[in-house]
Design a protein around this motif. Structure first.
Motif, PDB file in Angstrom:
ATOM      1  N   THR A  15      20.544   1.078  33.310  1.00 16.80           N
ATOM      2  CA  THR A  15      19.601   1.890  34.064  1.00 16.80           C
ATOM      3  C   THR A  15      19.742   3.356  33.670  1.00 16.80           C
ATOM      4  N   THR A  16      18.670   4.109  33.907  1.00 15.44           N
ATOM      5  CA  THR A  16      18.664   5.546  33.634  1.00 15.44           C
ATOM      6  C   THR A  16      18.391   6.296  34.926  1.00 15.44           C
ATOM      7  N   ALA A  17      19.237   7.289  35.203  1.00 11.74           N
ATOM      8  CA  ALA A  17      19.082   8.107  36.402  1.00 11.74           C
ATOM      9  C   ALA A  17      18.949   9.564  36.007  1.00 11.74           C
ATOM     10  N   ILE A  18      18.012  10.248  36.633  1.00 14.75           N
ATOM     11  CA  ILE A  18      17.876  11.696  36.499  1.00 14.75           C
ATOM     12  C   ILE A  18      18.308  12.321  37.815  1.00 14.75           C
ATOM     13  N   VAL A  19      19.216  13.285  37.747  1.00 17.87           N
ATOM     14  CA  VAL A  19      19.702  13.976  38.944  1.00 17.87           C
ATOM     15  C   VAL A  19      19.434  15.458  38.767  1.00 17.87           C
ATOM     16  N   THR A  20      18.585  16.031  39.607  1.00 19.04           N
ATOM     17  CA  THR A  20      18.359  17.474  39.529  1.00 19.04           C
ATOM     18  C   THR A  20      19.482  18.211  40.247  1.00 19.04           C
ATOM     19  N   GLY A  21      19.825  19.377  39.711  1.00 19.04           N
ATOM     20  CA  GLY A  21      20.927  20.138  40.287  1.00 19.04           C
ATOM     21  C   GLY A  21      22.252  19.426  40.169  1.00 19.04           C
ATOM     22  N   ALA A  22      22.472  18.784  39.024  1.00 23.79           N
ATOM     23  CA  ALA A  22      23.655  17.926  38.865  1.00 23.79           C
ATOM     24  C   ALA A  22      24.893  18.680  38.419  1.00 23.79           C
ATOM     25  N   ASN A  23      24.823  19.993  38.298  1.00 19.52           N
ATOM     26  CA  ASN A  23      25.983  20.727  37.789  1.00 19.52           C
ATOM     27  C   ASN A  23      26.991  21.071  38.872  1.00 19.52           C
ATOM     28  N   ARG A  46      19.525  23.919  35.601  1.00 17.98           N
ATOM     29  CA  ARG A  46      18.932  25.198  35.188  1.00 17.98           C
ATOM     30  C   ARG A  46      19.883  25.991  34.298  1.00 17.98           C
ATOM     31  N   ASP A  47      21.156  26.041  34.684  1.00 17.44           N
ATOM     32  CA  ASP A  47      22.147  26.844  33.977  1.00 17.44           C
ATOM     33  C   ASP A  47      22.860  25.987  32.927  1.00 17.44           C
ATOM     34  N   ARG A  48      22.670  26.326  31.672  1.00 15.29           N
ATOM     35  CA  ARG A  48      23.234  25.494  30.603  1.00 15.29           C
ATOM     36  C   ARG A  48      24.756  25.505  30.614  1.00 15.29           C
ATOM     37  N   GLN A  71      17.857  20.723  30.231  1.00 16.42           N
ATOM     38  CA  GLN A  71      17.561  21.947  30.961  1.00 16.42           C
ATOM     39  C   GLN A  71      16.295  21.783  31.791  1.00 16.42           C
ATOM     40  N   LEU A  72      16.401  22.169  33.061  1.00 19.54           N
ATOM     41  CA  LEU A  72      15.254  22.100  33.969  1.00 19.54           C
ATOM     42  C   LEU A  72      15.361  23.234  34.974  1.00 19.54           C
ATOM     43  N   ASP A  73      14.322  24.051  35.012  1.00 17.74           N
ATOM     44  CA  ASP A  73      14.225  25.111  36.008  1.00 17.74           C
ATOM     45  C   ASP A  73      13.064  24.767  36.933  1.00 17.74           C
ATOM     46  N   LEU A  74      13.384  24.340  38.140  1.00 13.14           N
ATOM     47  CA  LEU A  74      12.351  23.927  39.095  1.00 13.14           C
ATOM     48  C   LEU A  74      11.524  25.099  39.599  1.00 13.14           C
ATOM     49  N   ALA A  75      11.942  26.319  39.304  1.00 15.09           N
ATOM     50  CA  ALA A  75      11.169  27.497  39.677  1.00 15.09           C
ATOM     51  C   ALA A  75      10.152  27.863  38.598  1.00 15.09           C
ATOM     52  N   SER A  76       9.951  26.976  37.630  1.00 17.77           N
ATOM     53  CA  SER A  76       8.992  27.215  36.554  1.00 17.77           C
ATOM     54  C   SER A  76       8.250  25.923  36.241  1.00 17.77           C
ATOM     55  N   LEU A  77       6.950  25.897  36.485  1.00 17.22           N
ATOM     56  CA  LEU A  77       6.178  24.691  36.175  1.00 17.22           C
ATOM     57  C   LEU A  77       6.155  24.428  34.678  1.00 17.22           C
ATOM     58  N   GLU A  78       6.244  25.470  33.885  1.00 17.52           N
ATOM     59  CA  GLU A  78       6.319  25.271  32.434  1.00 17.52           C
ATOM     60  C   GLU A  78       7.567  24.481  32.068  1.00 17.52           C
ATOM     61  N   SER A  79       8.698  24.834  32.687  1.00 25.87           N
ATOM     62  CA  SER A  79       9.941  24.106  32.441  1.00 25.87           C
ATOM     63  C   SER A  79       9.838  22.667  32.927  1.00 25.87           C
TER      64      SER A  79
END
Length: 303
Positions: A15-23, A46-48, A71-79
């Motif tokens: 299975t594949t899981a994506i976790v935002t804010g996983a740092n 967000r922070d590499r 890398q994912l910045d939820l404060a940017s729709l482009e990201s």
């Protein structure tokens, strides 16, 4: 359920899981357990630099090398759009965990009030854009992390940008209510269209994490930090409701899990009842429509 521990989670190999804010915080604890159970885990951070440290820790502690930093910045729709466009694997678990709390009045790259933008609109857009990848999995789940603070929330449709008045805590409460309204409306749409996907919500109770780090009020930060350290439960326990919602076979769409102790502040996960305003389908539909308009993201087959 009340005795749930990570030992009850079956193998997640394949299975594949994506976790935002996983740092850090709950996201890191969630990712650690999923990786330990054999899942391919994508750390959406967000922070590499902090993300790389989390990736190294998870790989070392679990022995699972199939842990990847993205890398994912939820404060940017482009990201958000770039992240979704680069998704190559089917997604079995999307854990919408990242968040900010009671920050000073700031806006996202797209002009949204920061707390609503990150906690709700960023995850709304991410979920919609990842819907094709979620549909490629046999029984995918979307788990969105809310908070007890949703009880004090209301959706200020007349001033979502907080241009007239900004109160940090009321805007945080609003964003956490939005998480639940989105979850319940998403699951209603899944059911109405015969989807096999589940939308579920969870909250960690009173847990010692670094969520307060976004504040710039030193005195308040010191007091809250001490309070959380003294009375908050450990992050590993706070992550259990999310992990239960993500992995337990008896979970049904539209459910909400939190700690089973007094006041839902701490303890093992149980099915909990949200505040009445979170169950209002008219508000949920209106929020969905506004979120679609603001982000430009639609959910194919669910609109």
């Amino acid at each position: 359920m009340e005795n749930f521990s990570t030992d009850a989670i079956p193998s997640l190999s394949g299975t594949t899981a994506i976790v935002t804010g996983a740092n850090s915080g709950l996201g890191l604890q969630t990712a650690l357990v999923l990786a330990a159970k054999g899942a391919r885990v994508e750390l959406a951070c967000r922070d590499r630099q902090r993300g790389e440290a989390a990736q190294a820790r998870i790989r070392t502690e679990t022995g699972n090398r199939d842990v990847h930093l993205r890398q994912l910045d939820l404060a940017s729709l482009e990201s958000v759009r770039r992240f979704a466009a680069d998704q190559e694997e089917p997604v079995d678990l999307l854990i919408n965990n990242a968040g900010v709390m009671a920050t000073p009045h700031r806006t996202t790259a797209d002009g949204f009030e920061l707390q609503l933008g990150v906690n709700h609109l960023g995850h709304f857009a991410l979920t919609g854009l990842l819907l094709p990848a979620l549909r490629q999995a046999p029984a995918a789940r979307v788990v969105t992390v809310s908070s007890l603070a949703h009880r004090g929330g209301r959706i200020d449709f007349e001033d979502l940008a907080a241009q007239r008045r900004y109160r940090p805590w009321s805007r945080y409460n609003q964003s956490k209510l939005a998480n639940l309204l989105f979850t319940f409306e998403l699951n209603r749409r899944f059911q109405a269209h015969g989807e096999t996907l589940l939308a579920v919500a969870a909250h960690p109770g009173f847990t010692n994490t670094n969520l307060t780090s976004g504040m710039n009020h030193p005195a308040t930060l010191d007091i809250l930090g001490s309070f959380f350290r003294l009375l908050g439960q450990a992050g590993a326990l706070g992550a259990l409701p999310t992990l239960y919602a993500a992995t337990a076979p008896e979970v049904r769409g539209g459910e909400f899990y939190g700690p089973g102790g007094p006041g839902q502040l701490r303890g093992r996960p149980v099915l909990v009842t949200p505040a009445p305003q979170a169950l209002d389908p008219d508000t949920a539909r209106r929020l969905w429509d506004v979120s679609t308009e603001l982000t430009g993201v639609r959910f194919p087959g669910l609109d």
